[in-house]
Write a protein that holds these residues in place. Structure first.
Motif, short mmCIF file in Angstrom:
data_model
loop_
_atom_site.label_atom_id
_atom_site.label_comp_id
_atom_site.label_asym_id
_atom_site.label_seq_id
_atom_site.Cartn_x
_atom_site.Cartn_y
_atom_site.Cartn_z
N PHE A 1 0.71 -1.38 0.01
CA PHE A 1 0.06 -0.05 -0.05
C PHE A 1 0.94 1.25 -0.08
N TYR A 2 0.29 2.41 -0.33
CA TYR A 2 1.20 3.63 -0.36
C TYR A 2 0.29 4.52 0.77
N PHE A 3 1.47 5.29 1.33
CA PHE A 3 1.35 6.19 2.31
C PHE A 3 1.71 7.54 1.90
N HIS A 4 1.21 8.60 1.38
CA HIS A 4 2.06 9.73 0.70
C HIS A 4 2.65 10.65 1.86
N GLY A 5 2.19 10.86 2.87
CA GLY A 5 2.78 11.49 3.85
C GLY A 5 3.17 13.02 3.18
N ARG A 6 3.99 13.99 3.98
CA ARG A 6 4.33 15.31 3.53
C ARG A 6 5.83 15.29 3.61
N LYS A 7 6.26 16.36 3.03
CA LYS A 7 7.79 16.63 3.19
C LYS A 7 7.82 17.45 4.38
N ASP A 8 9.04 17.19 4.91
CA ASP A 8 9.45 18.01 6.33
C ASP A 8 8.45 17.83 7.31
N ARG A 9 8.03 16.63 7.34
CA ARG A 9 6.90 16.10 8.51
C ARG A 9 7.31 14.58 9.16
N ASP A 10 7.05 14.44 10.24
CA ASP A 10 7.52 13.22 11.09
C ASP A 10 6.08 12.21 11.00
N PHE A 11 6.14 10.91 10.78
CA PHE A 11 4.88 10.21 10.90
C PHE A 11 5.42 8.81 11.81
N CYS A 12 4.49 8.35 12.35
CA CYS A 12 4.54 7.00 13.13
C CYS A 12 4.46 5.80 12.30
N ILE A 13 5.51 5.22 12.26
CA ILE A 13 5.50 3.96 11.16
C ILE A 13 5.01 2.65 12.11
N VAL A 14 5.94 2.67 13.49
CA VAL A 14 5.22 1.62 14.34
C VAL A 14 5.33 2.27 15.67
N SER A 15 3.93 1.78 16.52
CA SER A 15 3.98 2.04 17.75
C SER A 15 3.67 0.99 18.52
N ASP A 16 4.05 0.80 19.46
CA ASP A 16 3.72 -0.58 20.44
C ASP A 16 4.28 -0.14 21.83
N SER A 17 3.73 -0.88 22.83
CA SER A 17 4.09 -0.60 24.12
C SER A 17 5.42 -0.34 24.56
N ASP A 18 6.19 -1.01 23.90
CA ASP A 18 7.95 -0.63 24.35
C ASP A 18 8.72 -0.66 23.17
N LEU A 19 7.97 -0.29 21.95
CA LEU A 19 8.77 -0.04 20.91
C LEU A 19 8.17 1.15 19.79
N HIS A 20 8.83 2.31 19.53
CA HIS A 20 8.26 3.16 18.65
C HIS A 20 9.06 3.56 17.33
N ILE A 21 8.58 3.50 16.32
CA ILE A 21 9.48 4.17 15.09
C ILE A 21 8.75 5.31 14.47
N ASN A 22 9.35 6.37 14.51
CA ASN A 22 9.12 7.59 13.42
C ASN A 22 9.91 7.64 12.30
#
Length: 297
Positions: free
Chosen positions: A63-84
């Motif tokens: 799938f595609y997720f466009h997002g926006r330039k110069d912005r930050d997005f949560c890719i993975v968020s779990d109780s003890d792991l978070h990836i932006n």
């Protein structure tokens, strides 16, 4: 004996004395699989995020997720792991959205903060290292050269290893995750074909990423994380050439190390631990027509 994997620029990679050549579809993002087949594999054939970023969900669907330039997005968020992920981008005059690429990621686990990013560079040089890495706000000094290794003094389970002399590393938190990060530029030819608008002062260096998760909870969220939930239902139209994930506001965060996206789970208690070895690989790679961010298993 060193093994050369030709990427068009004679970038060498090594594996048990067997010579190999990178597939034509990934001339810039190739590593050797030395543990099993001893063959070159495309970084973007593994779960993660690549190019104008493409994602591959834990259910195996792209799938595609466009997002926006110069912005930050949560890719993975779990109780003890978070990836932006931090997006950079360019706007095409003929489009109503940005071309976007992932310039850096922040990985938070426990009380620790890991940064992996691509340095902005005007003229790309395959022989120079364009990676920036820090852990708990201290620079990680990783010698150049294949198999060069860094280990944390404070987190023994954390290890960073170069899989090429420069620009590609594997980050492993034993028992939790592995991340392959490879810095690549947008070539002039790609820019000409896809109208990316690369200029002489910026090669749009970005990360191609591959993720492997060992343990997540059933409450995991994020652009990619949600696709690992046992109750996840894929509502994309399978007849669509480029399925697009909407709801950008759900994943937007105020900063690269912030955990304030609407779907954040970091620090919460609850959610059954789920071993996901069968769903461990998610890949994100660039499409040839710059549609956005895509990942698949």
């Amino acid at each position: 004996m060193k093994v050369q994997c030709s990427t068009g620029n004679d970038v060498a990679i090594y594996c048990r004395g067997v010579q190999a050549f990178c597939p034509s579809r990934c001339p810039q993002s190739c590593i050797m699989d030395c543990k099993s087949t001893c063959k070159p594999i495309c970084v973007c054939d593994k779960p993660g995020a690549c190019g104008d970023p493409r994602f591959i969900g834990g259910d195996g669907n792209s799938f595609y997720f466009h997002g926006r330039k110069d912005r930050d997005f949560c890719i993975v968020s779990d109780s003890d792991l978070h990836i932006n992920a931090h997006f950079i981008g360019k706007r095409s005059p003929s489009m109503t959205r940005d071309f976007t690429w992932i310039q850096a990621i922040a990985v938070l686990f426990g009380e620790h903060r890991l940064y992996i990013g691509a340095r902005k560079t005007a003229t790309w040089d395959d022989e120079s290292d364009h990676l920036e890495i820090s852990f708990d706000e201290e620079d990680v000094h990783l010698p150049e050269g294949d198999d060069a290794e860094w280990k944390s003094l404070y987190v023994p389970a954390l290890k960073i290893t170069r899989t090429k002399a420069v620009n590609t590393v594997m980050v492993e938190l034993k028992g939790r995750f592995k991340i392959i990060a490879n810095v690549v530029p947008i070539t002039k030819e790609d820019s000409r074909i896809h109208h990316y608008g690369v200029t002489s002062d910026d090669s749009l260096a970005h990360l191609d990423l591959a993720f492997k998760f060992d343990v997540l909870t059933s409450d995991v969220q994020g652009v990619v994380g949600q696709t690992y939930r046992p109750d996840y239902v894929n509502r994309f139209d399978v007849r669509t050439k480029m399925p697009i994930l909407g709801g950008e506001s759900n994943y937007s965060t105020s900063g690269l190390f912030s955990t304030d996206c609407a779907v954040a789970r970091f620090g919460r208690v609850g959610g059954a631990v789920k071993l996901i070895s069968d769903l461990a690989d998610v890949k994100c790679a660039s499409g040839m027509d710059g549609p956005g961010v895509v990942c698949k298993k």
